[in-house]
Design a protein around this motif. Structure first.
Motif, PDB file in Angstrom:
ATOM      1  N   LYS A 184       1.772  21.953 -23.919  1.00  0.00           N
ATOM      2  CA  LYS A 184       2.393  21.296 -25.074  1.00  0.00           C
ATOM      3  C   LYS A 184       1.283  20.877 -26.029  1.00  0.00           C
ATOM      4  O   LYS A 184       0.365  20.149 -25.664  1.00  0.00           O
ATOM      5  N   LYS A 237       9.714  20.625 -34.144  1.00  0.00           N
ATOM      6  CA  LYS A 237       9.329  21.596 -33.130  1.00  0.00           C
ATOM      7  C   LYS A 237       8.986  22.922 -33.808  1.00  0.00           C
ATOM      8  O   LYS A 237       9.832  23.800 -33.926  1.00  0.00           O
ATOM      9  N   GLU A 242      -0.566   9.163 -33.893  1.00  0.00           N
ATOM     10  CA  GLU A 242       0.133   9.010 -32.625  1.00  0.00           C
ATOM     11  C   GLU A 242      -0.315  10.002 -31.559  1.00  0.00           C
ATOM     12  O   GLU A 242      -0.093   9.774 -30.364  1.00  0.00           O
ATOM     13  N   LYS A 259      -2.475   8.910 -28.212  1.00  0.00           N
ATOM     14  CA  LYS A 259      -1.760   8.201 -27.149  1.00  0.00           C
ATOM     15  C   LYS A 259      -0.808   9.127 -26.396  1.00  0.00           C
ATOM     16  O   LYS A 259      -0.646   9.023 -25.182  1.00  0.00           O
ATOM     17  N   TYR A 260      -0.151  10.040 -27.125  1.00  0.00           N
ATOM     18  CA  TYR A 260       0.740  10.984 -26.454  1.00  0.00           C
ATOM     19  C   TYR A 260      -0.044  11.928 -25.546  1.00  0.00           C
ATOM     20  O   TYR A 260       0.443  12.339 -24.491  1.00  0.00           O
ATOM     21  N   LYS A 304      -1.036   9.906 -22.396  1.00  0.00           N
ATOM     22  CA  LYS A 304       0.081   9.695 -21.480  1.00  0.00           C
ATOM     23  C   LYS A 304       0.590  10.977 -20.837  1.00  0.00           C
ATOM     24  O   LYS A 304       1.403  10.924 -19.911  1.00  0.00           O
ATOM     25  N   VAL A 307       2.362  13.290 -22.411  1.00  0.00           N
ATOM     26  CA  VAL A 307       3.500  13.852 -23.146  1.00  0.00           C
ATOM     27  C   VAL A 307       3.059  15.162 -23.807  1.00  0.00           C
ATOM     28  O   VAL A 307       3.827  16.128 -23.894  1.00  0.00           O
ATOM     29  N   LEU A 308       1.816  15.189 -24.256  1.00  0.00           N
ATOM     30  CA  LEU A 308       1.172  16.390 -24.774  1.00  0.00           C
ATOM     31  C   LEU A 308       0.004  16.747 -23.867  1.00  0.00           C
ATOM     32  O   LEU A 308      -0.699  15.859 -23.372  1.00  0.00           O
ATOM     33  N   ASP A 309      -0.186  18.046 -23.651  1.00  0.00           N
ATOM     34  CA  ASP A 309      -1.371  18.481 -22.904  1.00  0.00           C
ATOM     35  C   ASP A 309      -2.606  18.476 -23.795  1.00  0.00           C
ATOM     36  O   ASP A 309      -3.720  18.188 -23.328  1.00  0.00           O
ATOM     37  N   ASN A 366      -5.346  16.050 -22.379  1.00  0.00           N
ATOM     38  CA  ASN A 366      -5.010  15.105 -21.321  1.00  0.00           C
ATOM     39  C   ASN A 366      -5.900  15.387 -20.108  1.00  0.00           C
ATOM     40  O   ASN A 366      -6.099  16.538 -19.713  1.00  0.00           O
ATOM     41  N   SER A 383      -4.188  17.249 -17.297  1.00  0.00           N
ATOM     42  CA  SER A 383      -3.932  18.646 -17.666  1.00  0.00           C
ATOM     43  C   SER A 383      -5.154  19.512 -17.404  1.00  0.00           C
ATOM     44  O   SER A 383      -5.035  20.681 -17.002  1.00  0.00           O
TER      45      SER A 383
END
Length: 289
Positions: free
Chosen positions: A5, A36, A53, A56-57, A60, A62-64, A188, A191
């Motif tokens: 992601k 998207k 943003e 932080k995503y 966490k 939420v995104l790789d 991440n 990831s």
């Protein structure tokens, strides 16, 4: 199917990012009011998110992987891995600066003069940390945008990112630079522990860096009589030694070289003067070092 992601920055960096990805070989399409985007790589899923943003995503999971400025990575204190430093911004290929600025007619001329003053900024943590490091006690408040118009009526100074002449246009003067920022490809940490995702992210970084490397380069091809070869070689500078190829006429050779675009207009007339023929300049999409 394995997928990563990817966070694409919405807003000021958006168009420059899409253009960079296109040069890297990825076509991304963003339909109106969609968060998207589609990409012509089945192993990547894109999300359009504000650059502020994305760190932080990514932290966490939420995104790789995603793209955001060093300024926002620092501001959010996100625990992410910086995979690549991509030197591009909304109006070109360079760094942006976070600066402290005041009205041109202000008596504030240095960071020391901000003692006890009020500063507006979107980057509150970065600004506070810098003031603390400089041992200056000032009030820092969050700004919801249009920060330049708040001085001097609402605040004494602003901490603002500058890339163009917008500060001068608003009759502001810079008194100090807090940091220089470039766009970073961040990942991440978990990831990167996945071997497939790590390899995919590495490939992405390689291609994006290759596209950026090509921005300031062009290719040159030419033919030259062998007796004049040394004269041409003295004129050329390249990533490595020029490629020299034999021609059917043994008295001639072909030369191909990668060169800085900024010197091409100066060097082509000189190449012609020393006997180069059939000079061809061509653009580059990627230069992988």
């Amino acid at each position: 199917m394995n997928k990563i992601k990817l966070g694409i920055p919405k807003g000021s960096l958006q168009e420059a990012t899409l253009e960079l990805f296109k040069k890297a070989g990825f076509n991304i399409h963003i339909s109106e009011r969609s968060y998207k985007p589609t990409i012509d790589d089945a192993e990547i899923e894109c999300l359009l998110i504000r650059a502020q943003e994305i760190p932080k995503y990514v932290e966490k999971g939420v995104l790789d992987v995603g793209l955001s400025g060093k300024d926002w990575i620092t501001e959010t204190r996100a625990e992410v891995e910086e995979v690549a430093d991509l030197v591009y911004a909304k109006t070109g290929f360079g760094k942006v600066r976070l600066v402290l600025a005041v009205p041109e007619n202000s008596k504030i001329n240095s960071i020391r003069d901000l003692e006890g003053k009020r500063i507006a900024t979107e980057l509150v943590n970065v600004t506070k940390d810098y003031l603390k490091k400089q041992k200056v006690d000032a009030e820092v408040e969050f700004s919801w945008g249009a920060t330049e118009v708040k001085v001097p009526e609402l605040v004494d100074a602003i901490s603002e990112l500058t890339e163009t002449g917008s500060l001068r246009a608003n009759k502001l003067k810079i008194i100090d630079t807090i940091l220089e920022s470039t766009t970073r490809l961040i990942a991440n940490k978990k990831s990167l522990q996945d071997s497939w995702k790590k390899a995919k992210i590495g490939e992405l970084a390689l291609l994006l860096n290759g596209a950026l490397n090509a921005e300031s380069k062009v290719g040159l091809k030419m033919n030259i009589e062998r007796k004049n070869l040394n004269k041409v070689l003295l004129l050329l500078s390249s990533l490595k030694n020029p490629t020299i190829s034999e021609l059917t006429d043994k008295n001639w050779v072909a030369i191909e070289v990668i060169i800085d675009e900024k010197i091409v207009r100066e060097i082509i007339p000189k190449l012609k003067q020393v006997g180069a023929h059939g000079i061809i300049e061509y653009p580059l999409n990627k230069v992988v070092l």
